[in-house]
Scaffold this motif. Structure first.
Motif, PDB file in Angstrom:
ATOM      1  N   ALA A   1       0.847  -1.195   0.000  1.00 29.31           N
ATOM      2  CA  ALA A   1       0.000   0.000   0.000  1.00 29.31           C
ATOM      3  C   ALA A   1       0.880   1.241   0.000  1.00 29.31           C
ATOM      4  CB  ALA A   1      -0.921   0.006   1.215  1.00 29.31           C
ATOM      5  N   LEU A   2       0.493   2.217  -0.798  1.00 26.88           N
ATOM      6  CA  LEU A   2       1.231   3.472  -0.911  1.00 26.88           C
ATOM      7  C   LEU A   2       0.275   4.630  -0.631  1.00 26.88           C
ATOM      8  CD1 LEU A   2       3.741   5.152  -1.796  1.00 26.88           C
ATOM      9  CD2 LEU A   2       2.863   4.981  -4.146  1.00 26.88           C
ATOM     10  N   VAL A   3       0.634   5.465   0.357  1.00 27.31           N
ATOM     11  CA  VAL A   3      -0.148   6.656   0.675  1.00 27.31           C
ATOM     12  C   VAL A   3       0.692   7.873   0.277  1.00 27.31           C
ATOM     13  CG1 VAL A   3      -1.349   7.982   2.450  1.00 27.31           C
ATOM     14  CG2 VAL A   3      -1.246   5.478   2.622  1.00 27.31           C
ATOM     15  N   VAL A   4       0.180   8.704  -0.604  1.00 27.51           N
ATOM     16  CA  VAL A   4       0.911   9.885  -1.067  1.00 27.51           C
ATOM     17  C   VAL A   4       0.202  11.131  -0.528  1.00 27.51           C
ATOM     18  CG1 VAL A   4       1.859  11.093  -3.061  1.00 27.51           C
ATOM     19  CG2 VAL A   4       1.466   8.630  -3.178  1.00 27.51           C
ATOM     20  N   CYS A   5       0.976  12.020   0.085  1.00 33.27           N
ATOM     21  CA  CYS A   5       0.402  13.229   0.688  1.00 33.27           C
ATOM     22  C   CYS A   5       1.326  14.413   0.433  1.00 33.27           C
ATOM     23  CB  CYS A   5       0.163  13.029   2.192  1.00 33.27           C
ATOM     24  SG  CYS A   5       1.656  12.642   3.111  1.00 33.27           S
ATOM     25  N   PRO A   6       0.852  15.648   0.598  1.00 35.00           N
ATOM     26  CA  PRO A   6       1.632  16.804   0.137  1.00 35.00           C
ATOM     27  C   PRO A   6       2.824  17.206   0.985  1.00 35.00           C
ATOM     28  CG  PRO A   6      -0.486  17.528   1.036  1.00 35.00           C
ATOM     29  CD  PRO A   6      -0.531  16.034   0.977  1.00 35.00           C
ATOM     30  N   THR A   7       2.787  16.997   2.301  1.00 34.95           N
ATOM     31  CA  THR A   7       3.837  17.571   3.146  1.00 34.95           C
ATOM     32  C   THR A   7       4.393  16.579   4.153  1.00 34.95           C
ATOM     33  OG1 THR A   7       2.317  18.320   4.877  1.00 34.95           O
ATOM     34  CG2 THR A   7       2.715  19.845   3.040  1.00 34.95           C
TER      35      THR A   7
ATOM     36  N   MET B   1      -2.040  18.785  -3.168  1.00 31.24           N
ATOM     37  CA  MET B   1      -0.887  18.367  -3.970  1.00 31.24           C
ATOM     38  C   MET B   1      -0.899  19.030  -5.341  1.00 31.24           C
ATOM     39  SD  MET B   1      -0.022  14.408  -2.982  1.00 31.24           S
ATOM     40  CE  MET B   1      -1.645  13.663  -3.082  1.00 31.24           C
ATOM     41  N   LEU B   2      -2.088  19.154  -5.924  1.00 32.60           N
ATOM     42  CA  LEU B   2      -2.164  19.821  -7.222  1.00 32.60           C
ATOM     43  C   LEU B   2      -1.864  21.308  -7.093  1.00 32.60           C
ATOM     44  CD1 LEU B   2      -5.230  18.099  -8.904  1.00 32.60           C
ATOM     45  CD2 LEU B   2      -2.814  17.595  -9.175  1.00 32.60           C
ATOM     46  N   ASN B   3      -2.373  21.940  -6.025  1.00 37.86           N
ATOM     47  CA  ASN B   3      -2.099  23.359  -5.790  1.00 37.86           C
ATOM     48  C   ASN B   3      -0.605  23.623  -5.627  1.00 37.86           C
ATOM     49  OD1 ASN B   3      -4.763  24.086  -5.941  1.00 37.86           O
ATOM     50  ND2 ASN B   3      -5.083  24.129  -3.729  1.00 37.86           N
ATOM     51  N   MET B   4       0.112  22.630  -5.099  1.00 33.37           N
ATOM     52  CA  MET B   4       1.549  22.783  -4.868  1.00 33.37           C
ATOM     53  C   MET B   4       2.375  22.380  -6.091  1.00 33.37           C
ATOM     54  SD  MET B   4       1.578  21.346  -0.940  1.00 33.37           S
ATOM     55  CE  MET B   4       3.330  21.561  -0.604  1.00 33.37           C
ATOM     56  N   GLY B   5       1.705  22.052  -7.191  1.00 37.22           N
ATOM     57  CA  GLY B   5       2.417  21.757  -8.430  1.00 37.22           C
ATOM     58  C   GLY B   5       2.856  20.318  -8.599  1.00 37.22           C
ATOM     59  N   PHE B   6       2.185  19.366  -7.930  1.00 38.33           N
ATOM     60  CA  PHE B   6       2.605  17.964  -7.964  1.00 38.33           C
ATOM     61  C   PHE B   6       1.836  17.118  -8.983  1.00 38.33           C
ATOM     62  CE2 PHE B   6       3.948  18.552  -3.327  1.00 38.33           C
ATOM     63  CZ  PHE B   6       5.287  18.647  -3.655  1.00 38.33           C
ATOM     64  N   GLN B   7       1.105  17.734  -9.924  1.00 38.63           N
ATOM     65  CA  GLN B   7       0.283  16.933 -10.828  1.00 38.63           C
ATOM     66  C   GLN B   7       1.124  15.950 -11.632  1.00 38.63           C
ATOM     67  OE1 GLN B   7      -2.693  18.994 -13.081  1.00 38.63           O
ATOM     68  NE2 GLN B   7      -3.059  17.290 -14.460  1.00 38.63           N
ATOM     69  N   ASP B   8       2.232  16.418 -12.216  1.00 37.51           N
ATOM     70  CA  ASP B   8       3.090  15.524 -13.012  1.00 37.51           C
ATOM     71  C   ASP B   8       3.635  14.395 -12.139  1.00 37.51           C
ATOM     72  OD1 ASP B   8       2.626  17.092 -15.199  1.00 37.51           O
ATOM     73  OD2 ASP B   8       4.530  18.182 -15.083  1.00 37.51           O
TER      74      ASP B   8
ATOM     75  N   MET C   1     -12.851  19.598  -5.264  1.00 34.68           N
ATOM     76  CA  MET C   1     -12.769  18.812  -6.501  1.00 34.68           C
ATOM     77  C   MET C   1     -12.519  19.713  -7.702  1.00 34.68           C
ATOM     78  SD  MET C   1     -12.788  15.635  -7.273  1.00 34.68           S
ATOM     79  CE  MET C   1     -13.152  14.405  -8.533  1.00 34.68           C
ATOM     80  N   PRO C   2     -11.304  20.278  -7.822  1.00 37.60           N
ATOM     81  CA  PRO C   2     -10.996  21.113  -8.990  1.00 37.60           C
ATOM     82  C   PRO C   2     -10.939  20.261 -10.258  1.00 37.60           C
ATOM     83  CG  PRO C   2      -9.042  20.789  -7.632  1.00 37.60           C
ATOM     84  CD  PRO C   2     -10.182  20.185  -6.885  1.00 37.60           C
ATOM     85  N   PRO C   3     -11.020  20.906 -11.416  1.00 33.17           N
ATOM     86  CA  PRO C   3     -11.026  20.161 -12.687  1.00 33.17           C
ATOM     87  C   PRO C   3      -9.820  19.248 -12.871  1.00 33.17           C
ATOM     88  CG  PRO C   3     -11.614  22.465 -13.048  1.00 33.17           C
ATOM     89  CD  PRO C   3     -11.188  22.357 -11.623  1.00 33.17           C
ATOM     90  N   GLU C   4      -8.656  19.662 -12.355  1.00 37.31           N
ATOM     91  CA  GLU C   4      -7.446  18.847 -12.521  1.00 37.31           C
ATOM     92  C   GLU C   4      -7.595  17.480 -11.855  1.00 37.31           C
ATOM     93  OE1 GLU C   4      -6.355  23.162 -12.705  1.00 37.31           O
ATOM     94  OE2 GLU C   4      -7.514  21.895 -11.343  1.00 37.31           O
ATOM     95  N   ILE C   5      -8.235  17.454 -10.677  1.00 33.32           N
ATOM     96  CA  ILE C   5      -8.439  16.179  -9.995  1.00 33.32           C
ATOM     97  C   ILE C   5      -9.423  15.323 -10.776  1.00 33.32           C
ATOM     98  CG2 ILE C   5      -9.443  15.103  -7.935  1.00 33.32           C
ATOM     99  CD1 ILE C   5      -8.141  17.149  -6.259  1.00 33.32           C
ATOM    100  N   ARG C   6     -10.454  15.957 -11.309  1.00 36.57           N
ATOM    101  CA  ARG C   6     -11.429  15.219 -12.117  1.00 36.57           C
ATOM    102  C   ARG C   6     -10.732  14.569 -13.315  1.00 36.57           C
ATOM    103  NH1 ARG C   6     -15.865  13.344 -10.284  1.00 36.57           N
ATOM    104  NH2 ARG C   6     -16.586  15.355  -9.488  1.00 36.57           N
ATOM    105  N   LYS C   7      -9.787  15.292 -13.933  1.00 36.41           N
ATOM    106  CA  LYS C   7      -9.054  14.735 -15.077  1.00 36.41           C
ATOM    107  C   LYS C   7      -8.212  13.531 -14.653  1.00 36.41           C
ATOM    108  CE  LYS C   7      -8.679  19.122 -17.608  1.00 36.41           C
ATOM    109  NZ  LYS C   7      -7.741  20.203 -18.016  1.00 36.41           N
ATOM    110  N   VAL C   8      -7.513  13.654 -13.517  1.00 36.35           N
ATOM    111  CA  VAL C   8      -6.698  12.544 -13.014  1.00 36.35           C
ATOM    112  C   VAL C   8      -7.568  11.327 -12.743  1.00 36.35           C
ATOM    113  CG1 VAL C   8      -5.289  11.753 -11.077  1.00 36.35           C
ATOM    114  CG2 VAL C   8      -4.858  13.997 -12.081  1.00 36.35           C
ATOM    115  N   SER C   9      -8.731  11.544 -12.126  1.00 41.46           N
ATOM    116  CA  SER C   9      -9.610  10.416 -11.794  1.00 41.46           C
ATOM    117  C   SER C   9     -10.118   9.724 -13.054  1.00 41.46           C
ATOM    118  CB  SER C   9     -10.774  10.896 -10.920  1.00 41.46           C
ATOM    119  OG  SER C   9     -11.663  11.721 -11.660  1.00 41.46           O
TER     120      SER C   9
END
Length: 562
Positions: free
Chosen positions: A74-80, A158-165, A187-195
């Motif tokens: 299991a992998l949990v990814v978080c911003p900070t 994470m997306l706000n901090m520039g981690f999308q890539d 739920m910004p559009p970027e997250i919807r795209k990733v999902s």
């Protein structure tokens, strides 16, 4: 009423949650856990910060992983870093009675060698920040091919901090995953795209309304003039003597400057911003958590992922441009069923921002008058008297000294004793507030013009200036080759250019952002400083170009003219 036992989780996990005092699951836990226990369904959970999301994914992970298999499952990814450590701490508590399960945190700012050593010991759950995880992948120190479950926690942050890539890179490198669980406050559009790209028919659960403010938080605001913003902040702090809170500023310069001023005036405060080393950051956070510091002043980027219990107040020294940022700020208080207060210090021309937050967050701001000096003194007196009356005198041999005290004060009246105690405690305080000025801004009549020169007019309770209308009088218009494709949204871009240039927000006018470019209005006298600070620098491998948009790229003279 639903219990954790009723959700179907392992009896050993029930034993741990019982010891922790977890009786009934929160709404996000109640709706998420039954879905996640299957381990085969992709999931999106939308809930505000502080609603128990860690248990919502942590308990199912511990239920379904194989303790006998000593490889990352299991992998949990978080911003900070802070959130990473917090998640590990909670999972460690949940797994108390499950033997053989190991969880490791990997994050930047500390020895990667020690983290590699921990991974080699055999671990089932890895909690990671994106940058350090990718570093480990590139060093071949971690193999994600056997990862079955991926959790993206605080995905919007994470997306706000520039981690999308980085997030997309991680998802591409976990080809065998059975399911992906995404948790977010918004739920910004970027997250919807990733999902849509990486998840298959996800079960989506929304607890409350997205962008809806926590009902345990009282939203208040004070209107003041620009030159009295600091004095207003100080008066708010003094009017709340039991305050334990976070003050948010737009820039690291403001955070440091205000922290230094308040420290010189005797307040227990320190600053948290991007210029601190990890050791300095840890020290500040340690002092804040153990309440050696009463106040923490922070920028939005520096404060991301911080989760401290018992925060009574959040103070917005200035309102952010984005409603989502305000939601995250205010969400630091009013947790775990406690009441909290979120305060905004605003200028009259910022009232439109309050209306916007009210509309989108479905929350109501209450206008309060800035306390007078006498109001502050009265509040401090009452607080001191309460402390005096509730002082614990059971742990000392005070009876031995009572006869001596009685003899010493035999000729002093009770009233005089009280006056002397008050004088010792409040002498400096009373002198400071004795002739304190009224900081409240008095509102004009509903249809009153701003001034006889027509610089602006009243419109729906907000003054519109030439600058607000995009006028060029006194302003230069700068072009910069950074935009939303670089991971910026308006608030983070504003903070970036102010941090880079060490300028104040007041020098800026309209900001117009596009995908690849942006245009910034700035007072002519500050334009060259902004250009010198950004032009030629690098951002994520791109060379920044900034020049005067209306001069064909020519340099400006000292007056900011082409």
């Amino acid at each position: 009423m639903t219990t954790f036992e009723g959700l179907g989780i392992d009896a050993r996990l029930i034993q741990a949650t019982d010891e922790l005092g977890y009786v009934n699951p929160t709404p996000i836990q109640e709706q998420a856990i039954p879905v996640l226990l299957s381990g085969t369904k992709d999931f999106i959970g939308l809930a505000q910060t502080g609603t128990g999301k860690t248990a919502a994914f942590g308990l199912p992970l511990l239920h379904i992983i194989d303790a006998a298999a000593k490889h990352p499952q299991a992998l949990v990814v978080c911003p900070t870093r802070e959130l990473c450590l917090q998640i590990v701490k909670e999972i460690e508590l949940f797994k108390k009675y499950i033997k053989g399960v190991s969880v490791v945190a990997v994050y930047g700012g500390t020895s990667i060698g020690l983290q590699i050593r921990d991974l080699k010991k055999g671990v089932q759950i890895v909690v990671a920040t994106p940058g350090r995880l990718i570093d480990l992948i590139e060093r071949k120190a971690i193999n994600l091919e056997q990862i079955e479950y991926v959790v993206l926690d605080e995905a919007d942050e994470m997306l706000n901090m520039g981690f999308q890539d980085d997030i997309e890179f991680i998802l591409k490198n976990t080809p065998q995953r059975e399911s992906t669980w995404l948790f977010s406050a918004t739920m910004p559009p970027e997250i919807r795209k990733v999902s849509k790209r990486y998840m298959k028919d996800p079960v989506e659960v929304t607890v409350g309304k997205v962008n809806t403010a926590n009902k345990s938080i009282d939203h208040q605001y004070y209107v003041t003039s620009a030159q009295h913003r600091y004095q207003t902040l100080k008066r708010i702090i003094d009017f709340n003597p039991g305050i334990y809170g976070i003050i948010f500023t737009r820039t690291k310069v403001d955070a440091q400057e205000i922290s230094e001023r308040l420290t010189r005036e005797g307040y227990d405060i320190d600053a948290l911003h991007g210029d601190l080393t990890q050791v300095q950051r840890d020290k500040v956070m340690g002092q804040f958590r153990d309440k050696s510091l009463q106040l923490l002043i922070a920028t939005d980027v520096a404060a991301r992922g911080i989760d401290v219990q018992g925060i009574t107040h959040v103070i917005n020294y200035e309102l952010p441009d984005d409603v989502e940022v305000y939601t995250h700020r205010s969400g630091r208080t009013g947790r775990a069923g406690n009441q909290g207060i979120s305060i905004a210090i605003v200028h009259s021309k910022e009232m439109y921002k309050l209306k916007q937050i009210e509309r989108i967050n479905n929350s109501k701001f209450h206008k309060l008058d800035i306390p007078s000096g006498k109001d502050v003194c009265r509040k401090q007196f009452f607080h001191f008297m309460d402390k005096l009356l509730s002082a614990d005198i059971s742990h000392g041999d005070y009876e031995t000294y009572v006869p001596m005290l009685a003899e010493k004060f035999a000729d002093v009246s009770k009233e005089e004793v009280l006056k002397r105690v008050a004088a010792m405690e409040f002498d400096r305080f009373l002198k400071y507030y004795e002739n304190a000025e009224d900081l409240n801004v008095r509102e004009r009549g509903k249809n009153e013009q701003r001034d006889s020169r027509g610089n602006g007019k009243r419109d729906g309770g907000v003054y519109e200036s030439r600058r607000d209308r995009g006028g060029s009088n006194g302003y230069s218009r700068l072009f910069v080759n950074l935009g939303t494709k670089d991971g910026f949204y308006k608030a983070s871009f504003l903070q970036f250019i102010l941090d880079m240039s060490d300028l104040k927000k007041e020098v800026l006018g309209r900001i117009d952002m596009k995908d690849m470019n942006s245009w910034v209005e700035i007072e002519k006298g500050a334009a060259n400083q902004m250009i010198r600070a950004l032009d030629g620098k690098n951002y994520k491998g791109r060379r920044i170009r900034m020049n005067d948009a209306d001069s064909g790229g020519r340099r400006l003279n000292k007056r900011g003219e082409a």
